[in-house]
Design a protein around this motif. Structure first.
Motif, PDB file in Angstrom:
ATOM      1  N   SER A   1      57.429  77.630  43.722  1.00  0.00           N
ATOM      2  CA  SER A   1      57.827  78.071  45.064  1.00  0.00           C
ATOM      3  C   SER A   1      58.556  79.405  44.973  1.00  0.00           C
ATOM      4  O   SER A   1      59.198  79.699  43.968  1.00  0.00           O
ATOM      5  CB  SER A   1      58.775  77.057  45.715  1.00  0.00           C
TER       6      SER A   1
ATOM      7  N   THR B   1      54.829  78.014  48.504  1.00  0.00           N
ATOM      8  CA  THR B   1      54.553  77.238  47.289  1.00  0.00           C
ATOM      9  C   THR B   1      53.059  77.280  47.000  1.00  0.00           C
ATOM     10  O   THR B   1      52.246  77.053  47.897  1.00  0.00           O
ATOM     11  CB  THR B   1      54.989  75.769  47.467  1.00  0.00           C
TER      12      THR B   1
ATOM     13  N   SER C   1      59.160  69.318  47.862  1.00  0.00           N
ATOM     14  CA  SER C   1      59.688  70.470  47.124  1.00  0.00           C
ATOM     15  C   SER C   1      61.125  70.179  46.703  1.00  0.00           C
ATOM     16  O   SER C   1      61.766  69.253  47.216  1.00  0.00           O
ATOM     17  CB  SER C   1      59.622  71.726  47.986  1.00  0.00           C
TER      18      SER C   1
END
Length: 366
Positions: A87, A106, A184
């Motif tokens: 990311s 990302t 994430s």
């Protein structure tokens, strides 16, 4: 914005049941605080794990043979240099290098990326990206997902207990652990934390599991603000606006040197000329003397009473134990320790330029 135009979170009933007090933010009705109150919510996140409903933010799936080229044009980014699952914090800039929005991109595959955008800019971002995408072989798909963040030192353990393993996911990486899920590891609090975009039915099951764990509590927007401010992180619309460029915002670390030098992103020429002459103002931390918080919009003046800048974000830092703020000051005054005054309704409050963050970051980087 009238009540009819206000958007509601898919899980609003869960927040109501938890006793949330709601308020308007970026066109959404958002939980501001829960019965524990902002101070306890803030400290609970730093000590254990806070659960945030960030479904007002927008996820875009950008895919196709032109995805890398589109993102390199839209952002000061080398999208092709990202590894799979890596990311990157980046921006949409206008031609004057002003920040339309800050984003996290990302890389999910060779030509597939997830873009996470802010609530207040989601519609504008989509329009911007679609207009640019017309020149590339690429599909831009806004995803309909509940988006949750769990932040704090116990976040990974609470997720693990709820059946979601996070072990191999490092800071500033993202993966798709299940179909239609995106997870994430970044953290808008300065703490180790995770963001999970997932279908509503799955989200309800996950929330129920997480809240069985006494380490996990719902946290509202008010504590999210004090947490990110202590961590020295920007809020778009306050610390970042289309009038502010990444150099003034002290965010040039987010733009790789090669991209700075030769990238063809929107705003590249403007940003290069700002870097050549040096930004006129700079984002800094600000520590007011005493206990009174200094709020966004307060004017800053130097010892002689001359305009010196303005406060962009301000409040009390429960972990820091004192008022905290960020703002923009004339570049010559941007040194830590510079003494200024904030004008609060005609009263001059002494305020010192301070290094950021006010509380150390505790991300898991390796």
């Amino acid at each position: 914005m009238t009540g009819e135009d206000t958007r509601h979170l898919p899980l609003e009933d869960l927040h109501q049941a938890a006793g949330a007090r709601f308020g308007a933010f970026a066109g959404w009705s958002m939980p501001l605080t829960y019965p524990a109150g902002v101070m306890k919510e803030h400290l609970h996140t730093r000590e254990h794990a806070g659960l945030f409903d960030i479904s007002h933010m927008k996820l875009f799936d950008v895919s196709g043979p032109g995805a890398v080229a589109l993102l390199n044009r839209a952002c000061p980014l080398d999208a092709g240099a990202l590894e799979i699952s890596q990311s990157k914090y980046t921006f949409f800039l206008n031609e004057a290098a002003g920040i339309i929005d800050d984003l996290i991109v990302t890389r999910l595959g060779g030509d597939r990326f997830m873009v996470v955008a802010n609530a207040g800019n989601a519609a504008e971002d989509e329009k911007h990206l679609r207009a640019l995408a017309a020149d590339f072989e690429v599909a831009v798909e806004p995803l309909d997902r509940v988006f949750l963040a769990i932040q704090g030192p116990d976040a990974w353990a609470a997720l693990s207990r709820a059946g979601i393993e996070t072990g191999s996911l490092l800071f500033m990486h993202g993966v798709e652990p299940r179909q239609n899920w995106f997870m994430s590891r970044s953290g808008y609090t300065g703490e180790d934390g995770f963001e999970i975009g997932l279908p509503e039915a799955d989200a309800r099951v996950l929330v129920a599991k997480l809240l069985e764990d006494e380490r996990v509590q719902w946290i509202g927007l008010a504590a999210r603000d004090s947490l990110r401010l202590e961590a020295g992180l920007c809020l778009h619309g306050q610390d970042l606006t289309p009038e502010i460029d990444p150099a003034s915002a002290a965010l040039m670390w987010a733009i790789p040197k090669e991209v700075r030098a030769s990238g063809h992103f929107i705003g590249a020429d403007a940003l290069r000329s700002i870097l050549e002459r040096g930004p006129a103002q700079k984002r800094v931390g600000l520590k007011p003397d005493g206990r009174q918080p200094v709020r966004a919009g307060a004017a800053l003046i130097d010892g002689d009473g001359n305009p010196a800048g303005h406060v962009a974000s301000g409040g009390f830092g429960p972990s820091a134990g004192h008022p905290v703020a960020m703002g923009y000051v004339n570049a010559a005054l941007a040194k830590s320790g510079t003494k200024l005054f904030a004008d609060v309704r005609g009263t001059r409050i002494p305020i010192n330029v301070s290094s950021l963050p006010f509380t150390p970051h505790r991300y898991r980087k390796g």
